[in-house]
Design an enzyme around this catalytic site. Sequence first.
Site, PDB file in Angstrom:
ATOM      1  CB  SER A  73      -1.907  -5.359  -6.034  1.00 34.43           C
ATOM      2  OG  SER A  73      -2.643  -5.485  -4.845  1.00 34.43           O
ATOM      3  CG  HIS A  75       1.372  -6.150  -1.920  1.00 37.43           C
ATOM      4  ND1 HIS A  75       1.040  -7.274  -2.634  1.00 37.43           N
ATOM      5  CD2 HIS A  75       0.485  -5.196  -2.303  1.00 37.43           C
ATOM      6  CE1 HIS A  75      -0.007  -7.020  -3.400  1.00 37.43           C
ATOM      7  NE2 HIS A  75      -0.357  -5.757  -3.229  1.00 37.43           N
TER       8      HIS A  75
END
Length: 406
Positions: A244, A385
């Site tokens: 991320s 994610h």
Amino acid sequence: MMLVSGGIARAQDGLPDPLVSTDGTKITSAKEWKEKRRPELLEFFAREMYGQSPGVPEKMSFEEFDRDREALDGKATRIQIAIYPGGKPGPRIDLLIYVPNGVEGPVPAFLGLNFWGNHAIHKDPGIRLTESWVENNHQPYVDLKGVDANRATDETRGVNASQWPVEMILSRGYAVATMYREDVAPDHEPYFGSGVPPLYPELQRGEGNWGTIAIWAWSLSRALDVLENEPLIDARRVAAFGFSRLGKAALWAGANDERFALTISNESGAGGAKLFHRGVGEDIQRLNSLFPHWFSRKFRAYIGKDKELPFDQHLMISCIAPRPVYVASAIEDRNADPEGEFEGLKAAEGVFELLGAKGLPAERWPEVDVSVQGGIGYHVRAGRHDVTDFDWEQYLKFSDKHLKGK
């Protein structure tokens, strides 16, 4: 036909050409890339997006405070080192290292920042609890209910272990090294009030200030400085890893520091691997609105201009070449624009090939859960994610190819 805008050459389709210099010269050799094009690209990104970073601090020191040769039931040697970027007394960054036992060394290593403290990557009671601020917001892949007034407790040990499969990595002959992002620079207000930033007040002045993504990237290089002094680790075979926002930092670290032998970006998205020009997913306005500290203030001048940018992320990725790079996406992670991450790699491929490395062996965006690996690697997996065992299995396979034989 090439157009020139903002000092960066652009192809007819609007995507900047990494092999055309700012003066319009076509780059045709490794020498021209190394001496002309790569330096101007790094200078451009530092000036316009990430902010200017310092070099190695003169007063930096580090102290080993733990070495347990029988950690994890004898599977590993655990080493913990306190890094003082400005010398003692001053900001402290804890570097946690696990080295596999019973493996002929020195061994290659994965080095990356973590989100919730070194103690969060494993339940090992020997890991020092961070004294830095810890967020207590609910996350889909970590239970933070043990955080007390933004401070870590024993209850939070191992809460992020699913993203750091330490035993899996050790079993393949690799060391794991990690630091907590908040030890380095705060990801909350006041954004530059603790950690490394107060050591460099001059770099926070003006529009081209040193952004947090670049500060985190810089810290990876400082950790590599430390690993160069550890005989159990081969510092010539260290991979920079990040997930991320920390994947954005890993890419910028890999682009700047040629000592990193390999770079891995897990769902770094906007400001990481994805192309802004596509106009898909997170854009420059959202980055600068929700995370005003991540990039230099000068980057705000490009708000609303994603599709007309005189640069894009493939130029930064190109600066990693010819060293291998792997980018991973998740099909449900629409903000990161998985296909845009793939396209970012493909747009950098020409530089890798010019420098004698293999490119990405896929002409089209691969099917879900299919890894393609050359000098560049990529996959998009099922799910959200996150970082999963599937991701790490691909990174290990890629690293076996590029680091084990080096």
